[in-house]
Design a protein around this motif. Structure first.
Motif, short mmCIF file in Angstrom:
data_model
loop_
_atom_site.label_atom_id
_atom_site.label_comp_id
_atom_site.label_asym_id
_atom_site.label_seq_id
_atom_site.Cartn_x
_atom_site.Cartn_y
_atom_site.Cartn_z
N LEU A 247 0.83 -1.19 0.00
CA LEU A 247 0.00 0.00 0.00
C LEU A 247 0.87 1.25 0.00
CD1 LEU A 247 -2.99 0.37 -0.07
CD2 LEU A 247 -3.01 0.65 2.39
N GLY A 248 2.00 1.16 0.71
CA GLY A 248 2.93 2.27 0.77
C GLY A 248 3.43 2.65 -0.62
N ALA A 249 3.72 1.65 -1.43
CA ALA A 249 4.21 1.90 -2.78
C ALA A 249 3.17 2.66 -3.59
CB ALA A 249 4.57 0.58 -3.46
N VAL A 250 1.90 2.23 -3.48
CA VAL A 250 0.85 2.84 -4.28
C VAL A 250 0.60 4.28 -3.83
CG1 VAL A 250 -1.58 2.70 -4.88
CG2 VAL A 250 -0.23 0.62 -4.70
N LEU A 251 0.42 4.48 -2.53
CA LEU A 251 0.11 5.82 -2.02
C LEU A 251 1.27 6.78 -2.27
CD1 LEU A 251 -1.71 4.99 1.33
CD2 LEU A 251 -2.69 5.67 -0.87
N THR A 252 2.49 6.31 -2.03
CA THR A 252 3.63 7.18 -2.26
C THR A 252 3.76 7.53 -3.73
OG1 THR A 252 4.70 5.92 -0.51
CG2 THR A 252 6.06 7.49 -1.69
N GLY A 253 3.51 6.57 -4.60
CA GLY A 253 3.58 6.83 -6.04
C GLY A 253 2.64 7.96 -6.42
N LEU A 254 1.38 7.84 -6.01
CA LEU A 254 0.41 8.88 -6.34
C LEU A 254 0.79 10.20 -5.69
CD1 LEU A 254 -2.88 6.81 -5.95
CD2 LEU A 254 -1.89 7.69 -8.07
N GLY A 255 1.19 10.15 -4.43
CA GLY A 255 1.54 11.37 -3.69
C GLY A 255 2.70 12.10 -4.33
N MET A 256 3.71 11.34 -4.74
CA MET A 256 4.88 11.98 -5.33
C MET A 256 4.54 12.59 -6.69
SD MET A 256 7.28 12.00 -3.25
CE MET A 256 6.22 11.94 -1.84
N GLY A 257 3.65 11.92 -7.43
CA GLY A 257 3.19 12.50 -8.69
C GLY A 257 2.54 13.85 -8.45
N LEU A 258 1.68 13.90 -7.42
CA LEU A 258 1.00 15.15 -7.09
C LEU A 258 1.99 16.24 -6.68
CD1 LEU A 258 -2.20 14.11 -5.11
CD2 LEU A 258 -2.04 15.23 -7.34
N ILE A 259 2.94 15.87 -5.84
CA ILE A 259 3.93 16.86 -5.38
C ILE A 259 4.71 17.40 -6.57
CG2 ILE A 259 6.11 17.07 -4.13
CD1 ILE A 259 4.91 15.48 -1.90
N GLU A 260 5.04 16.49 -7.50
CA GLU A 260 5.76 16.91 -8.70
C GLU A 260 4.91 17.89 -9.50
OE1 GLU A 260 8.71 14.03 -11.16
OE2 GLU A 260 6.59 13.90 -11.61
N GLY A 261 3.61 17.55 -9.65
CA GLY A 261 2.70 18.42 -10.41
C GLY A 261 2.59 19.80 -9.77
N LEU A 262 2.43 19.84 -8.46
CA LEU A 262 2.31 21.11 -7.75
C LEU A 262 3.58 21.94 -7.90
CD1 LEU A 262 0.51 20.17 -4.42
CD2 LEU A 262 -0.35 21.55 -6.31
N THR A 263 4.72 21.28 -7.83
CA THR A 263 5.98 22.01 -7.97
C THR A 263 6.06 22.63 -9.36
OG1 THR A 263 6.87 20.26 -6.61
CG2 THR A 263 8.44 21.84 -7.50
#
Lengths: 295, 250
Positions: A247-263
């Protein structure tokens, strides 16, 4: 026009959407890495190459065999997964008793071989794969325009990720996997064919990468190097999430994508590095990763 | 998926109709370069409870592991139910109706109690039902949703035994099941073993706690330096207790 912190809503949401799409790919790939690492304890450096092979299988399948997108969605992961099982059976199994570093080196070498061979034949420029007809166009949501294909990628990736999580956490096969990760010798003493379980697991993890490759084919240029570019970021995601946590892999994947997008919205210069900054922070504060268990 | 667990391959194991469940002959076992067992010989008849006694390092646990093909290399002969198993792969051995309970118990932390209980694949028909098992171990029922390793030592031991009863195994290899447990739990385990014997199970018990094993067992084998050095039947026990104590150093 409505603004969010000085940025038009459409731009903001657009970047967020792009981030989420990238995040979906991170999630699919880091999920496969986590599954493989869990049972084989191998950091699969060939994962990017498998993603790339999934995209190539889709492209070449269409060009030479007339196989369409939907069939490729099923066939490419099967073919690449089968290749993965052959690799596990013939190569990885032989070094299973050695330090895990050898697995890393071997898979890295394999990635170079796959990449190099395809560069030799197709060059590095990459080819376009058409968006399937049913998924062309987009939806006008009012605050932003949502291309149908991107929405599909997000949904498909999430469904596959959740399905994988469900199988691993809630089914008997998943219990075998989790138990085999903990104590393979005892699982054998219960009558479970652990070597076979390992082969299937590697095949499945690799098939997930190939599935991501098929999803990526209409979005990004299909080129032999598409995997290695992505894999570095995916490894950062895996480190942030914690090795071996599904679950960590999935949530982190999505979260990091979002952080990248926001940046990208607020400080585009840092968009390519922000994930690595997060990785450094996480390593300093929680070395086992956000979802990892302290050893 | 069940193929993984249930395929037995081309070999069809037969049930020996004789009285012998297990015969180990001239068994040598090695971990890498170390030679641990030096020609172990013993047999266990159907329905018997037999102990392997001995000091630490005598090779008792290694004997059980060798039967399960969990050590590096083995020579000699291990007949289970009339089948030679020296060349049988580890995951095929349970299919002969063998259940193994390791010394370290091997409860899986990533599984809850019920998942642990349901984990070992069924190897034969005629195993205990989950209701029977919960009736035998009521604590496990109460704690079935707990993480396996959250249980107390005694409960973990119950779980480690309970899960091989479900599989239909008829030959149980139990390694140090009373180790580190409170007397009241040890007593409960003794009652469980009596019930299992009544059900016709064949049991090989590796034990340190001789007082626990003495009233339960039909025969005792004493091991030293990787060999069986003495066989004592339950009938002979009273007259040879002193001798046995000196062998075990208790």
């Amino acid at each position: 026009m409505t603004m969010i912190f000085g940025v038009p809503v459409a731009v903001f949401m657009g970047q967020l959407m792009l981030g989420l799409i990238n995040g979906a790919f991170y999630a699919l790939l880091s999920l496969g890495l986590a599954v493989i690492f869990g049972l084989l304890k191998i950091v699969n450096f060939a994962h990017g190459a498998m993603y790339m092979l999934g995209a190539f299988a889709t492209l070449l399948g269409m060009q030479y065999l007339g196989i369409g997108y939907w069939a490729a969605l099923l066939l490419a992961p099967l073919v690449v997964g089968a290749l993965g099982m052959v690799i596990e059976r013939l190569l990885l199994r032989r070094i299973g008793h050695l330090d895990h570093l050898y697995g890393l080196l071997l898979t890295f070498g394999l990635a170079l071989i796959f990449e190099g061979s395809l560069v030799n034949v197709f060059g590095v420029s990459g080819a376009r794969y058409p968006t399937p007809e049913a998924l062309q166009g987009g939806l006008q949501l009012g605050f932003m325009f949502l291309p149908t294909y991107r929405a599909w990628v997000l949904v498909a990736a999430l469904v596959v990720c959740l399905g994988t999580w469900y199988v691993i956490e809630r089914t008997r096969l998943g219990a075998y996997l989790r138990a085999g990760t903990e104590n393979p010798a005892l699982m054998q003493a219960f009558g479970v064919n652990v070597p076979q379980l390992i082969t299937l697991t590697y095949g499945f993890g690799v098939a997930l990468a190939a599935f991501a490759g098929v999803l990526a084919a209409p979005l990004y240029p299909v080129s032999p190097t598409m995997g290695s570019n992505l894999l570095i970021v995916v490894f950062a995601v895996v480190v942030i999430g914690g090795m071996g946590s599904i679950l960590g892999a999935v949530l982190t994947g999505l979260g990091m994508g979002l952080i990248e997008g926001l940046t990208k919205v607020y400080y585009p210069e840092a968009a390519n590095t922000v994930i690595f900054l997060v990785m450094i922070l996480v390593l300093m504060l929680r070395p086992a990763g956000l979802f990892g268990k302290e050893a | 998926m069940n193929q993984l667990a249930e395929q037995t391959g081309v070999t069809h194991y037969r049930d020996h109709d004789g009285a012998e469940m297990l015969r180990v002959s001239d068994l040598h076992a090695f971990y890498g370069e170390s030679h641990i067992l030096h020609g172990v010989d013993f047999e266990v008849r159907r329905g018997e409870l037999v102990t392997l006694l001995g000091r630490n390092g005598a090779g008792r646990s290694t004997t059980l592991k060798s039967i399960m093909n969990m050590v590096g290399r083995r020579t000699g002969s291990i007949m289970i139910n009339g089948n030679e198993t020296l060349d049988v792969k580890p995951h095929r051995i349970p299919r002969l109706g063998v259940g193994y309970c390791p010394e370290e118990r091997g409860i899986f932390a990533s599984l809850d109690v019920e998942e642990n209980l349901l984990l070992p694949p069924t190897v034969r028909s005629g195993g205990m039902s989950i209701d029977d098992i919960y009736a035998m171990f009521p604590n496990l029922y109460e704690r079935r949703r707990s993480q396996g390793t959250r249980l107390s030592g005694g409960e973990q031991q119950m779980l480690a035994m309970a899960r091989i009863l479900r599989t239909g195994a008829r030959l149980l290899l139990l390694d140090e099941i009373t180790e580190g447990l409170a007397p009241v739990i040890v007593q409960a385990l003794g009652e469980v073993l009596v019930k299992l014997k009544e059900r016709g199970m064949t049991i090989v018990l590796v034990e340190q706690n001789f007082r626990f094993a003495a009233p339960l067992a039909d025969r005792h084998y004493v091991m030293e330096h990787g060999r069986i050095i003495e066989e004592i039947s339950a009938a002979e026990l009273p007259s040879r207790r002193e001798h046995l104590h000196s062998l075990l150093g208790v």
